[in-house]
Motif scaffolding. Sequence first.
Motif, PDB file in Angstrom:
ATOM      1  N   THR A  51      13.144 -18.405  32.063  1.00 57.30           N
ATOM      2  CA  THR A  51      12.593 -19.766  31.073  1.00 57.30           C
ATOM      3  C   THR A  51      10.780 -19.698  31.761  1.00 57.30           C
ATOM      4  OG1 THR A  51      14.566 -20.448  32.294  1.00 57.30           O
ATOM      5  CG2 THR A  51      12.912 -21.922  32.001  1.00 57.30           C
ATOM      6  N   LEU A  52      10.376 -19.623  30.039  1.00 61.35           N
ATOM      7  CA  LEU A  52       9.245 -19.213  29.900  1.00 61.35           C
ATOM      8  C   LEU A  52       8.513 -20.936  30.159  1.00 61.35           C
ATOM      9  CD1 LEU A  52       8.642 -16.826  27.233  1.00 61.35           C
ATOM     10  CD2 LEU A  52       8.565 -16.728  29.716  1.00 61.35           C
ATOM     11  N   GLU A  53       7.742 -21.101  31.264  1.00 65.23           N
ATOM     12  CA  GLU A  53       7.698 -23.223  30.955  1.00 65.23           C
ATOM     13  C   GLU A  53       5.785 -22.649  31.530  1.00 65.23           C
ATOM     14  OE1 GLU A  53       8.180 -25.545  30.853  1.00 65.23           O
ATOM     15  OE2 GLU A  53      10.624 -25.544  30.924  1.00 65.23           O
ATOM     16  N   LYS A  98       2.755 -22.907  33.907  1.00 71.21           N
ATOM     17  CA  LYS A  98       2.811 -21.980  35.159  1.00 71.21           C
ATOM     18  C   LYS A  98       3.791 -22.430  36.102  1.00 71.21           C
ATOM     19  CE  LYS A  98      -2.117 -24.633  35.509  1.00 71.21           C
ATOM     20  NZ  LYS A  98      -3.107 -23.310  35.491  1.00 71.21           N
ATOM     21  N   GLU A  99       4.671 -22.333  35.976  1.00 71.98           N
ATOM     22  CA  GLU A  99       5.907 -22.113  36.724  1.00 71.98           C
ATOM     23  C   GLU A  99       6.720 -21.804  35.510  1.00 71.98           C
ATOM     24  OE1 GLU A  99       6.852 -26.513  37.363  1.00 71.98           O
ATOM     25  OE2 GLU A  99       5.824 -26.804  39.530  1.00 71.98           O
ATOM     26  N   THR A 100       6.597 -20.574  35.514  1.00 68.95           N
ATOM     27  CA  THR A 100       7.486 -19.969  34.408  1.00 68.95           C
ATOM     28  C   THR A 100       8.715 -19.065  35.081  1.00 68.95           C
ATOM     29  OG1 THR A 100       6.661 -19.691  32.969  1.00 68.95           O
ATOM     30  CG2 THR A 100       8.186 -17.681  33.078  1.00 68.95           C
ATOM     31  N   GLN A 101      10.130 -18.947  35.639  1.00 72.49           N
ATOM     32  CA  GLN A 101      11.522 -18.823  35.787  1.00 72.49           C
ATOM     33  C   GLN A 101      11.719 -17.600  35.559  1.00 72.49           C
ATOM     34  OE1 GLN A 101      13.601 -21.452  38.190  1.00 72.49           O
ATOM     35  NE2 GLN A 101      15.679 -20.520  37.186  1.00 72.49           N
ATOM     36  N   VAL A 102      11.860 -16.786  36.826  1.00 73.32           N
ATOM     37  CA  VAL A 102      12.972 -15.496  35.859  1.00 73.32           C
ATOM     38  C   VAL A 102      13.620 -15.188  36.949  1.00 73.32           C
ATOM     39  CG1 VAL A 102      12.699 -12.552  36.323  1.00 73.32           C
ATOM     40  CG2 VAL A 102      10.322 -14.487  35.648  1.00 73.32           C
ATOM     41  N   VAL A 103      14.866 -14.951  36.053  1.00 78.91           N
ATOM     42  CA  VAL A 103      16.288 -14.626  37.010  1.00 78.91           C
ATOM     43  C   VAL A 103      16.045 -13.329  36.727  1.00 78.91           C
ATOM     44  CG1 VAL A 103      18.337 -14.968  37.578  1.00 78.91           C
ATOM     45  CG2 VAL A 103      17.344 -16.700  36.755  1.00 78.91           C
ATOM     46  N   LEU A 154      16.672   4.936  36.891  1.00 83.06           N
ATOM     47  CA  LEU A 154      16.723   4.192  35.920  1.00 83.06           C
ATOM     48  C   LEU A 154      17.599   3.145  35.379  1.00 83.06           C
ATOM     49  CD1 LEU A 154      14.313   6.785  35.388  1.00 83.06           C
ATOM     50  CD2 LEU A 154      15.995   7.321  33.421  1.00 83.06           C
ATOM     51  N   ALA A 155      16.976   2.141  34.892  1.00 81.35           N
ATOM     52  CA  ALA A 155      18.450   0.800  34.234  1.00 81.35           C
ATOM     53  C   ALA A 155      18.461   0.402  32.866  1.00 81.35           C
ATOM     54  CB  ALA A 155      18.187   0.073  35.586  1.00 81.35           C
ATOM     55  N   ILE A 156      19.298  -0.397  32.467  1.00 76.10           N
ATOM     56  CA  ILE A 156      19.974  -0.752  30.903  1.00 76.10           C
ATOM     57  C   ILE A 156      19.514  -1.605  31.439  1.00 76.10           C
ATOM     58  CG2 ILE A 156      21.955  -1.040  30.097  1.00 76.10           C
ATOM     59  CD1 ILE A 156      23.149   1.527  30.195  1.00 76.10           C
ATOM     60  N   TYR A 157      18.828  -2.253  30.700  1.00 77.28           N
ATOM     61  CA  TYR A 157      18.285  -3.344  30.318  1.00 77.28           C
ATOM     62  C   TYR A 157      19.406  -4.430  29.684  1.00 77.28           C
ATOM     63  CZ  TYR A 157      13.835  -2.213  33.864  1.00 77.28           C
ATOM     64  OH  TYR A 157      13.850  -2.113  34.728  1.00 77.28           O
ATOM     65  N   THR A 158      19.537  -5.947  30.146  1.00 82.27           N
ATOM     66  CA  THR A 158      19.808  -6.775  28.921  1.00 82.27           C
ATOM     67  C   THR A 158      18.655  -8.136  29.190  1.00 82.27           C
ATOM     68  OG1 THR A 158      21.997  -6.330  29.064  1.00 82.27           O
ATOM     69  CG2 THR A 158      21.420  -8.020  28.528  1.00 82.27           C
ATOM     70  N   VAL A 159      18.015  -8.853  28.632  1.00 77.47           N
ATOM     71  CA  VAL A 159      17.001  -9.667  28.602  1.00 77.47           C
ATOM     72  C   VAL A 159      17.227 -10.943  27.995  1.00 77.47           C
ATOM     73  CG1 VAL A 159      15.108  -9.922  28.353  1.00 77.47           C
ATOM     74  CG2 VAL A 159      15.164  -7.819  28.643  1.00 77.47           C
ATOM     75  N   ARG A 160      17.154 -12.062  28.887  1.00 80.40           N
ATOM     76  CA  ARG A 160      17.773 -13.056  27.706  1.00 80.40           C
ATOM     77  C   ARG A 160      16.090 -14.159  27.943  1.00 80.40           C
ATOM     78  NH1 ARG A 160      18.104 -18.933  28.308  1.00 80.40           N
ATOM     79  NH2 ARG A 160      19.810 -19.515  27.283  1.00 80.40           N
ATOM     80  N   ILE A 161      15.972 -14.827  26.565  1.00 81.00           N
ATOM     81  CA  ILE A 161      14.433 -15.657  26.999  1.00 81.00           C
ATOM     82  C   ILE A 161      14.317 -16.969  26.083  1.00 81.00           C
ATOM     83  CG2 ILE A 161      11.735 -15.652  26.641  1.00 81.00           C
ATOM     84  CD1 ILE A 161      12.483 -12.156  25.438  1.00 81.00           C
TER      85      ILE A 161
END
Length: 854
Positions: free
Chosen positions: A27-29, A31-36, A136-143
């Motif tokens: 969640t791109l915000e 200075k207060e960007t959040q990453v889950v 090594l991992a399989i990535y799924t990314v939501r932005i």
Amino acid sequence: MTQAQAKYLKDYTAPRFTITHLDLSFTLEGKETQVVAKSQVVRLDSTATCLILDGDEMKILSVKINGEDVSYKQGLTNLSIDTQLDEFQLEIVTQLDPEANLSLEGLYMSDGAYCTQCEAEGFRRITYFLDRPDVLAIYTVRIEADKTAFPYLLSNGNPIEKGSLDGDRHFAKWHDPFPKPAYLFALVAGDFDLLEDEFITRSNRAVKLQVFVDKGNLNKAHHAIASLKKSMAWDESRFNLEYDLDIYMIVAVDFFNMGAMENKGLNVFNTKYVLADTSSATDEDYHGIEAVVGHEYFHNWTGNRVTCRDWFQLSLKEGLTVFRDQEFSSDLGSRAVNRIHAIKVIKNQQFAEDSGPMSHPIRPESVIEMNNFYTVTVYNKGAEVIRMLHTLLGEQKFQAGMQLYFQRHDGQAVTCDDFVAAMQDASGVDLVQFKLWYSQSGTPVVTVEEDYDEVNACYRLTIKQTTPESAEQKDKQALHIPFDLELLSGQGESMLSAVIDVKQASQEFIFNDITEKPVPSLLQNFSAPVKLVFDYSIEQLVHLMRFASSEVARWEASVTLVSQSIWDNVANLQLNQAMHVDPRVVDAYRGVLLSPSLDLALVAEIFTLPSVSALIEQAESVELDALGTARDYVAEEIATACEDELVTRYRELAGVDNAAARALKNTCLFLLQKVSDEYQEYAEDQYVQAANMTDSLGALQALNGEASSVRTRLMADYESKWKSTPLVMDKWLTLHATCGDDKCLETLVALTDHESFSYSNPNRVRSLVGAFAAGNLIQFHDIEGKGYDFLTDAIIKLNKVNPQVAARIITPLIQFKKFDSSRQAMMKASLERILGLPDLSKDLYEKVSKALGL
């Protein structure tokens, strides 16, 4: 420096836990960007009861296992969680401030766009994770972000979902089906111009190609996308490798520590290696873009599909991929000129690294800060080691080795030993001794002596190899050196051409049926990264310049010939004797200039005298002032003697529109400035009439030897014309940084306050400070030490802003051993000043402490 702990290759242990899948939500915000981050964790070692994750400069909001809050211990650079579970989902929520991240590692802002750089260890600035290349991992990314400010939301792999949200926000979701280490993760969010195209693979799949650039630069992206298509076609035809995703994206950003990054399917590039049109980019820029686009694309297989087990194996992917991009450029352009450019990097930069305090093998044994090992040794000497393998095996067996390598290791994180094993098994060639190139540091010195037996028509070469001791390695072993040679008759005919295997400290080679004493062309095409010692006469070198079958050998002979002349005049100065240049040297150069058959670009290379740094690497110690005077004198003598031919060539090529012609034309113009000030008019006319940046810059470079009213006027015009185009102004900064005028440093100090310069942008720093220290050695090593002070002050500023850049531009300061005692003392004093910083970064500490022998 409590954090400055060395890590050792010998201490490598396999991960006790791994992560097979990672779902990331951003969640791109500001200075207060959040990453889950939701990780599927698997315990590999049944005795492991503590999961230790890497992390740096983040705020933890929550940590859960299988949906339940858990206790954890947060260290300075890690997070520890006790667990008895074999498999579980770990959810970590963190908060970041990308706007405050000036290191340009992890998630940061570049001119209003979100951007990431995770190699080598930047992912740990985004979330707590097993940030090591063998996980090594399989990535799924939501932005998720504001739709107006950030219309493009990009990540690795293929796009699988997108949509609108409340509050003028939107989201995009990406999935990468190929397991990858964290260093290959990428995210970009911003507003760009987009250039699209398509590539049809050999299996008839359509791949969407996209190049994202800053607004207003769309017309400068066409060469990059054309280079990408050439790269994809070349990798299919030469290496039998096809692209594997549905989309391939390149994003150009101005704030970037490196040239580019091969993140899977989403390459983030420095704008320098994307943007080009003829008015703002030189032929060299066009070539650089093609090479770097190729390099990053080729990483898709040599680096991404097969990656390195640990960072000590960095050359596994980088040395191999540099070799591949060199071959790409050579297959598409002039093989000889591309080879010459590669050789110059080794002789001018890598040899210096080998003899300095940061000497290391292409597979280092220890490291404090991994960013310090993105070096010419790992990359360029690493590529030379791959090239030697290619020479030893031949194209067919080399390609068989590559195919076996991919068959065995696709989807794995492996070692340099695994690569060599595939080459050995596929070819049947014993490479046990050859593997020493991976573990032994330093530049071998190969001494050759000849003997000719006229009665028995027998020619004998005695070849000896030694490698100097280094701080970390005292005992050096004999290496397996592929030694390419040609024997020429007095009439210039090839009597013998062969690659011989030099494997012993001293070895004799006998060649029969040699009917006259030959002129040997030794170590042709620079078949190994070694220093060659052979007592060539002027006559032999002139003969090689005329008749060697290899164009690279002709160039090497010219370098040896003119270098001998320069060093002879250094000796004359030290003996208070008059300087002079042997007429045979001048005649040899005149002959090259008049040759109707030689490639124009090759002629330009021959007439480009060895740089001061290249000459320094030819000697054990240097009297710098005498070297600079002697080099200038020899250049002036050759230019003056060839004045008529230079003028004729310049006029002939004035209207020819190709890169080779421009290269020679601008070399002629540069040399004519050494003959007489009247040729400043030629440079001014060329600048005014130039239809491309190559000729504009060529005119300014020709005038850059010293201050003049013409130079001042044209530099002001250039500034006025391009002041709003940062990449083009970088060239202007570099011209100032490399000017031969005695007021150069005074100008540079003033330019640090210029609107075109900023310490926060790596391109600006490299163009001004880095170019001065590495490319203007006479001024940098000014006897009063002002050059050292200028670089030291810049490094101290950068230590807080961007220590990675600081550590890269410090190199000229730590290579002090070849200079006189006065200069050495001043350079050491500068290093002591840096070492005394209370907040000294690991990047700088490692280099400074090694230079001072701590």
